[in-house]
Design a protein around this motif. Structure first.
Motif, PDB file in Angstrom:
ATOM      1  N   TYR A 177       0.805  -1.124   0.348  1.00  0.00           N
ATOM      2  CA  TYR A 177       0.170   0.018  -0.077  1.00  0.00           C
ATOM      3  C   TYR A 177       0.666   1.517   0.020  1.00  0.00           C
ATOM      4  O   TYR A 177       2.242   1.480   0.610  1.00  0.00           O
ATOM      5  CB  TYR A 177      -0.375   0.012   1.438  1.00  0.00           C
ATOM      6  CG  TYR A 177      -1.701  -1.042   1.386  1.00  0.00           C
ATOM      7  CD1 TYR A 177      -2.338  -2.150   0.343  1.00  0.00           C
ATOM      8  CD2 TYR A 177      -2.291  -1.342   2.598  1.00  0.00           C
ATOM      9  CE1 TYR A 177      -3.035  -2.854   0.679  1.00  0.00           C
ATOM     10  CE2 TYR A 177      -2.937  -2.322   3.145  1.00  0.00           C
ATOM     11  CZ  TYR A 177      -3.644  -3.357   2.238  1.00  0.00           C
ATOM     12  OH  TYR A 177      -4.363  -4.318   1.844  1.00  0.00           O
ATOM     13  N   THR A 178       0.902   1.990  -0.839  1.00  0.00           N
ATOM     14  CA  THR A 178       0.911   3.622  -0.904  1.00  0.00           C
ATOM     15  C   THR A 178       0.293   4.765  -0.317  1.00  0.00           C
ATOM     16  O   THR A 178      -0.648   5.084  -0.255  1.00  0.00           O
ATOM     17  CB  THR A 178       1.007   3.775  -1.667  1.00  0.00           C
ATOM     18  OG1 THR A 178       2.235   2.318  -3.067  1.00  0.00           O
ATOM     19  CG2 THR A 178       1.808   5.342  -2.139  1.00  0.00           C
ATOM     20  N   LEU A 179       1.228   4.984   1.231  1.00  0.00           N
ATOM     21  CA  LEU A 179       0.024   6.033   2.280  1.00  0.00           C
ATOM     22  C   LEU A 179       0.951   7.239   2.160  1.00  0.00           C
ATOM     23  O   LEU A 179       1.818   7.848   1.369  1.00  0.00           O
ATOM     24  CB  LEU A 179      -0.029   5.692   3.619  1.00  0.00           C
ATOM     25  CG  LEU A 179      -0.373   4.320   3.578  1.00  0.00           C
ATOM     26  CD1 LEU A 179       0.397   4.095   5.038  1.00  0.00           C
ATOM     27  CD2 LEU A 179      -2.101   4.730   4.284  1.00  0.00           C
ATOM     28  N   VAL A 180       0.487   8.508   2.141  1.00  0.00           N
ATOM     29  CA  VAL A 180       1.004   9.474   1.390  1.00  0.00           C
ATOM     30  C   VAL A 180       0.374  10.868   3.024  1.00  0.00           C
ATOM     31  O   VAL A 180      -1.038  10.353   3.384  1.00  0.00           O
ATOM     32  CB  VAL A 180       0.352  10.735   0.664  1.00  0.00           C
ATOM     33  CG1 VAL A 180       0.784  11.950   0.637  1.00  0.00           C
ATOM     34  CG2 VAL A 180       0.882   9.925  -0.512  1.00  0.00           C
ATOM     35  N   THR A 213      -3.358   5.474  -0.884  1.00  0.00           N
ATOM     36  CA  THR A 213      -3.442   6.028  -2.933  1.00  0.00           C
ATOM     37  C   THR A 213      -3.342   5.127  -3.752  1.00  0.00           C
ATOM     38  O   THR A 213      -4.419   5.246  -4.676  1.00  0.00           O
ATOM     39  CB  THR A 213      -2.550   7.408  -3.401  1.00  0.00           C
ATOM     40  OG1 THR A 213      -1.216   6.992  -2.768  1.00  0.00           O
ATOM     41  CG2 THR A 213      -2.067   9.052  -1.881  1.00  0.00           C
ATOM     42  N   SER A 214      -2.466   3.984  -3.854  1.00  0.00           N
ATOM     43  CA  SER A 214      -2.471   3.396  -4.857  1.00  0.00           C
ATOM     44  C   SER A 214      -2.073   1.633  -3.574  1.00  0.00           C
ATOM     45  O   SER A 214      -1.515   1.649  -2.644  1.00  0.00           O
ATOM     46  CB  SER A 214      -1.867   3.512  -5.438  1.00  0.00           C
ATOM     47  OG  SER A 214      -0.413   3.530  -5.209  1.00  0.00           O
ATOM     48  N   ILE A 215      -2.541   1.562  -4.482  1.00  0.00           N
ATOM     49  CA  ILE A 215      -1.763  -0.524  -3.715  1.00  0.00           C
ATOM     50  C   ILE A 215      -1.392  -1.041  -4.940  1.00  0.00           C
ATOM     51  O   ILE A 215      -1.518  -0.596  -6.301  1.00  0.00           O
ATOM     52  CB  ILE A 215      -3.738  -1.322  -3.561  1.00  0.00           C
ATOM     53  CG1 ILE A 215      -3.936  -0.903  -2.821  1.00  0.00           C
ATOM     54  CG2 ILE A 215      -3.035  -3.071  -3.386  1.00  0.00           C
ATOM     55  CD1 ILE A 215      -5.493  -1.268  -2.359  1.00  0.00           C
ATOM     56  N   SER A 216      -0.399  -1.710  -4.816  1.00  0.00           N
ATOM     57  CA  SER A 216       0.792  -2.469  -5.829  1.00  0.00           C
ATOM     58  C   SER A 216       0.774  -3.792  -5.707  1.00  0.00           C
ATOM     59  O   SER A 216       0.526  -4.116  -4.402  1.00  0.00           O
ATOM     60  CB  SER A 216       1.598  -1.550  -6.430  1.00  0.00           C
ATOM     61  OG  SER A 216       2.615  -1.487  -5.515  1.00  0.00           O
ATOM     62  N   PHE A 217       1.120  -4.940  -6.322  1.00  0.00           N
ATOM     63  CA  PHE A 217       1.610  -5.857  -6.633  1.00  0.00           C
ATOM     64  C   PHE A 217       2.305  -6.446  -8.062  1.00  0.00           C
ATOM     65  O   PHE A 217       2.010  -5.851  -8.140  1.00  0.00           O
ATOM     66  CB  PHE A 217       0.186  -6.671  -5.687  1.00  0.00           C
ATOM     67  CG  PHE A 217      -0.700  -7.387  -6.888  1.00  0.00           C
ATOM     68  CD1 PHE A 217      -0.953  -8.348  -7.808  1.00  0.00           C
ATOM     69  CD2 PHE A 217      -1.818  -6.597  -6.630  1.00  0.00           C
ATOM     70  CE1 PHE A 217      -1.833  -7.887  -8.735  1.00  0.00           C
ATOM     71  CE2 PHE A 217      -3.030  -6.836  -8.198  1.00  0.00           C
ATOM     72  CZ  PHE A 217      -2.861  -7.068  -8.399  1.00  0.00           C
ATOM     73  N   GLU A 218       2.976  -7.653  -7.895  1.00  0.00           N
ATOM     74  CA  GLU A 218       3.667  -8.450  -8.676  1.00  0.00           C
ATOM     75  C   GLU A 218       2.621  -9.391  -8.781  1.00  0.00           C
ATOM     76  O   GLU A 218       2.275  -9.953  -8.236  1.00  0.00           O
ATOM     77  CB  GLU A 218       5.016  -8.922  -7.997  1.00  0.00           C
ATOM     78  CG  GLU A 218       5.580  -8.261  -8.006  1.00  0.00           C
ATOM     79  CD  GLU A 218       6.682  -6.747  -9.220  1.00  0.00           C
ATOM     80  OE1 GLU A 218       6.044  -7.669  -9.994  1.00  0.00           O
ATOM     81  OE2 GLU A 218       6.421  -5.384  -8.667  1.00  0.00           O
TER      82      GLU A 218
END
Ligand SMILES: Cc1cc2nc3c(=O)[nH]c(=O)nc-3n(C[C@H](O)[C@H](O)[C@H](O)COP(=O)(O)OP(=O)(O)OC[C@H]3O[C@@H](n4cnc5c(N)ncnc54)[C@H](O)[C@@H]3O)c2cc1C
Lengths: 284, 163
Positions: A136-139, A168-173
Motif C-alpha cells: 500500500y502507498t500512503l501519503v 493512494t494506491s495498491i500494487s503487487f506483482e
C-alpha cells in the motif's frame, strides 16, 4: 437514520486532502465510496465533524499493468475491478473476489482503497491483498511511504495508517498460476462466515509457489505461513492439501458472533480453504 | 450546521437546493425536490428500494450524502417513463405481474435499467445476480426476472427493427 452534523470538504489534490485531515485532526475523516463509513455514521457509531471527500481528486482511479506489476488507484471501485479486461487476464483472482462482495449497487460505490483502509475484519480485499503480497502507498504530511498488506493490520479497525495519511494506491506483482477466492456467506450482501484466497504455481509437477490468506477468521486478515509451507515443494497431492488445510485452519482465530460459534467458523474455514486450494491447483 | 448550495441534474433538469451536508440523497430527493419515486425501505443499504441511477451507476441513495452527489447526473423512476408513456421495463413489469404491493418496484426498475444497458442480452442467472441488491417481499422474484428478460427481448427486437 440521520447522522450527526458535519462539515463537508471536497479537495482537488491529495496534498490538499492531507492538509485538511492533518489540520483538522481526529475530528476529520476521509470518505471514498462511503459504503462502510456512512452506515456507521447513520448508526452514530462514528463521530466526526469534518468529512473530506476524495472523489474530486483526479488520477486516483487508474489501473496500470506493466511487466507484471499491477497498480490500482485507491478510488477504483469494485465494479471497475470486475469489468477491467487487463486485470481479468493478469490477476483474475481480483474480479473473482470482488464479485463476492455485497451486491451490484454497493460494488459501484465501494472502492478498493476504502475496503483495505477500513480495517473491518469482514472486508474481503485485505485478505486478498495479503494473498497477493500487495504493497500500500500512503501519503501524509511528510511525504510518501509504503507498507506491506501483510504488515498493515494490527487489530479490528486498527491499521498501520496514521490518522493524517491517505492511501493512494495498491500494487503487487502478478505471478500468474492457479488462483481461487472462496467465500462462505449466509446470503448475498453478507460478510464472510469464512473466506480464503489461494494462489498456486506448479512447475515440473511440484508446487513452486503458493500463498494462502484468510478473511474474517480473526480480528485481522491472516497470511497462513504454515499452510503455504505444507504446499511448497509437494506434488501437491491429497496429503499435502490436507496438511495445508489443517495448518491454515490452525492459524484461524475466529470469535463467536451472529454468524455462529467459533467451532463452526473453524469448520467453515476448513471447507473454504480446501475448496480454494483444490481449485487453485486445478487452474495452475 | 450551515446549509450547502447543491446543484445536480435530475431526470434531465438542472436543479438547485439547499441542504445540510448530513442529509442523505434519498431525503433530499424526496423531501426537498419532491421526487418520491425512489422509496425508503430498510434505510440500511440492503433493500435497494431507494435505488437511483447516478452518473451511470445503480446507487442506493440512502447511502450517499446529497453533498457527495453535488454535480451528479441522476435518473430516477420518474425519468424513465410516465403513465402516458411507460418505459419498456414498466410495461413488462405490468404485463408479467412483476409487482404486487409496488414498494420495491421503482428501485427494481431503475436497477434493471442499468443492468440492461450494460448487458442487453442477459441470461436468467445474470439477471438474478445483477438484481441481487434489490429485495422484494411479495413476488418471490420469479415474475420480476421474467419481466426483465421480456424487456430485454423487447428492446433487442426494437433495436433490430430499427436497423
Ligand atoms: C450491504 C453491504 C454489504 C457489504 N458487504 C461486503 C462484503 O461482503 N465484503 C466486503 O469486503 N465489503 C462489504 N461491504 C463494504 C463495502 O465493500 C465498502 O464499500 C468498503 O468496505 C469500503 O469502501 P468505501 O470506498 O465505501 O469506503 P468508505 O466507506 O468511504 O471508507 C471506509 C473507511 O476507510 C477510510 N478510507 C477510505 N478511503 C481511504 C483512503 N483512500 N485512504 C485512507 N482512508 C480511507 C474512511 O475514512 C473510512 O474510515 C458491504 C457494504 C454494504 C453496505
Amino acid at each position: 437514520m440521520i447522522p450527526a452534523a458535519f462539515e463537508y470538504h471536497r479537495p482537488d489534490t491529495v496534498e490538499d486532502a492531507v492538509k485538511l485531515i492533518s489540520d483538522l485532526g481526529d475530528e476529520a475523516r476521509v470518505v471514498a465510496g462511503g459504503h462502510s463509513l456512512i452506515p456507521m455514521m447513520k448508526l452514530r457509531l462514528t463521530g466526526l465533524s469534518h468529512l473530506v471527500d476524495l472523489q474530486g481528486i483526479g488520477g486516483l482511479d487508474n489501473i496500470s499493468i506493466s511487466n507484471g506489476t499491477v497498480t490500482i488507484g485507491a478510488m477504483t471501485t469494485q465494479h471497475e475491478l470486475i469489468v477491467h479486461s487487463g486485470l481479468a487476464t493478469t490477476a483474475p483472482i481480483i474480479a473473482e473476489a470482488a464479485l463476492q462482495i455485497a451486491d451490484p449497487q454497493v460494488r459501484y460505490m465501494g472502492t478498493i482503497g476504502g475496503n483495505v483502509a477500513n480495517g473491518d475484519p469482514g472486508n474481503d480485499m485485505p485478505g486478498l491483498m495479503q494473498c497477493l503480497d500487495a504493497t500500500y502507498t500512503l501519503v501524509g504530511p511528510n511525504g510518501e511511504r509504503s507498507v506491506k498488506a501483510r504488515d498493515f493490520y494490527e487489530a479490528a479497525y486498527f491499521t498501520a495508517r496514521e490518522e493524517d495519511e491517505i492511501l493512494t494506491s495498491i500494487s503487487f506483482e502478478s505471478g500468474g498460476g492457479g488462483y481461487a477466492y472462496e467465500k462462505q456467506k449466509r446470503k448475498i450482501g453478507d460478510y464472510a462466515t469464512a473466506a480464503a484466497g489461494v494462489l498456486v504455481k506448479i512447475s515440473d509437477g511440484k508446487c513452486s509457489a503458493a500463498s494462502i490468506a484468510l478473511t474474517n477468521l480473526a480480528d485481522t486478515p491472516i497470511y497462513c505461513e504454515a499452510g503455504v509451507a505444507a504446499l511448497l515443494g509437494s506434488s501437491p497431492d491429497a496429503d499435502a492439501v490436507t496438511a495445508a488445510v489443517k495448518a491454515s485452519v490452525d492459524a484461524a482465530d475466529p470469535s463467536e458472533d451472529n454468524r455462529g460459534p467459533a467451532e463452526f467458523k473453524k469448520h467453515a474455514a476448513g471447507v473454504v480453504i480446501r475448496r480454494a486450494i483444490e481449485r487453485a491447483i486445478e487452474r495452475a | 450546521m450551515e446549509k450547502m448550495h447543491l446543484k445536480m441534474k435530475v431526470n434531465g433538469e438542472d436543479v438547485e437546493t439547499l441542504a445540510e451536508p448530513r442529509e442523505l440523497l434519498i431525503h433530499v430527493l424526496r423531501e426537498r425536490l419532491n421526487i418520491t419515486g425512489p422509496h425508503i425501505g430498510c434505510e440500511t443499504s440492503h433493500c435497494g428500494a431507494c435505488t437511483i441511477d447516478m452518473d451511470g451507476k445503480s446507487v442506493k441513495s440512502c447511502t450517499v450524502f446529497a453533498a457527495q452527489a453535488s454535480g451528479a447526473d441522476i435518473t430516477t423512476i420518474e425519468g424513465l417513463g410516465n403513465p402516458d408513456s411507460l418505459h419498456v421495463l414498466q410495461e413488462m413489469f405490468k404485463e408479467h405481474h412483476g409487482l404486487q404491493c409496488g414498494f420495491c418496484t421503482p428501485g427494481m426498475i431503475t436497477r434493471a435499467y442499468r443492468l440492461l444497458k450494460e448487458n442487453p442480452d442477459p441470461t436468467e442467472e445474470e439477471v438474478r445476480f445483477g438484481m441481487a441488491g434489490n429485495l422484494c417481499r411479495c413476488t418471490g422474484y420469479q415474475n420480476i426476472v421474467k419481466a426483465i428478460l421480456a424487456a430485454a427481448a423487447e428492446m433487442n427486437a426494437a433495436k433490430e427493427a430499427a436497423q
